[in-house]
Design an enzyme around this catalytic site. Structure first.
Site, PDB file in Angstrom:
ATOM      1  N   ARG A   1       6.693 -54.760 -33.008  1.00  0.00           N
ATOM      2  CA  ARG A   1       6.268 -54.766 -34.412  1.00  0.00           C
ATOM      3  C   ARG A   1       6.325 -53.342 -34.937  1.00  0.00           C
ATOM      4  NH1 ARG A   1       4.370 -59.739 -35.244  1.00  0.00           N
ATOM      5  NH2 ARG A   1       3.433 -60.796 -33.471  1.00  0.00           N
TER       6      ARG A   1
ATOM      7  N   HIS B   1      16.372 -60.405 -25.997  1.00  0.00           N
ATOM      8  CA  HIS B   1      15.808 -59.265 -26.715  1.00  0.00           C
ATOM      9  C   HIS B   1      14.332 -59.070 -26.406  1.00  0.00           C
ATOM     10  CE1 HIS B   1      14.944 -62.595 -29.608  1.00  0.00           C
ATOM     11  NE2 HIS B   1      13.799 -61.939 -29.757  1.00  0.00           N
TER      12      HIS B   1
ATOM     13  N   GLU C   1      11.143 -45.290 -21.993  1.00  0.00           N
ATOM     14  CA  GLU C   1      11.589 -44.627 -20.769  1.00  0.00           C
ATOM     15  C   GLU C   1      13.074 -44.338 -20.929  1.00  0.00           C
ATOM     16  OE1 GLU C   1      11.765 -45.460 -15.933  1.00  0.00           O
ATOM     17  OE2 GLU C   1      11.138 -47.055 -17.289  1.00  0.00           O
TER      18      GLU C   1
END
Length: 181
Positions: A29, A25, A165
């Site tokens: 934050r 992963h 993106e």
């Protein structure tokens, strides 16, 4: 012989001890889980796979992903935690409790000076339809698919200002320096 990866200065043969390592992963934050979770579940169709709370340290982790159609996730929380940490390509949103009460954007997006972290990326089946979906959902664009020098690539921002993106894989075969093919 199967493709073993591109070779460039600094590339080393992976040692046997790293067999089975995988990227699980990426963590961002977030200021307010309510707005961030709404954004990623509504706009990108992600699901919260697991939430972990750390009361003593005053933060929560939300692991988001997009399970394959028909994929069964464990119902038991402990088993689902193990399952979550064995996946690929998840997004971890970290909420420090109380941050939602603070004014303005709290976290550096990595694209302003000094630059650092750049973006996360989603692959989509239809870039044009996705661009229209973003317009319909008031997503903030950094760059549309027909703008700039890199065509067929979209950049948008999430609610915390992080860049995302968005690409359609089959439109990228000519991307970058073709001499390295």
């Amino acid at each position: 012989m199967s493709f073993q990866g591109e070779q460039h200065p600094g590339v080393e043969t992976p040692p046997a001890e790293t067999e089975g390592f995988r990227l699980n992963h990426t963590m961002l934050r977030i200021k307010d889980p309510r707005t961030s979770l709404a954004f990623y579940t509504r706009v990108f169709g992600m699901r919260v796979l697991r939430r972990l709370d750390f009361e003593e340290m005053q933060f929560s982790l939300y692991f988001l992903g997009r399970p394959e159609t028909g994929e069964t996730l464990p119902e038991d929380a402990g088993e689902r935690t193990v399952w979550t940490f064995s996946q690929r390509g998840l997004l971890e949103l970290t909420h420090n409790w109380g941050s939602e009460e603070k004014a303005g954007r709290l976290y550096h997006d990595g694209n302003a000076e000094p630059q650092g972290f750049g973006h996360i990326c989603f692959s989509v089946p239809d870039l044009d339809a996705t661009e229209a979906w973003f317009d319909a959902n008031d997503v903030e664009f950094v760059k549309r698919s027909d703008q700039g020098k890199m065509k067929n690539v979209i950049f948008v921002k999430d609610v915390d200002g992080y860049w995302i993106e968005v690409v359609q894989a089959d439109r990228l075969s000519a991307l970058g320096d073709q001499a390295s093919r």
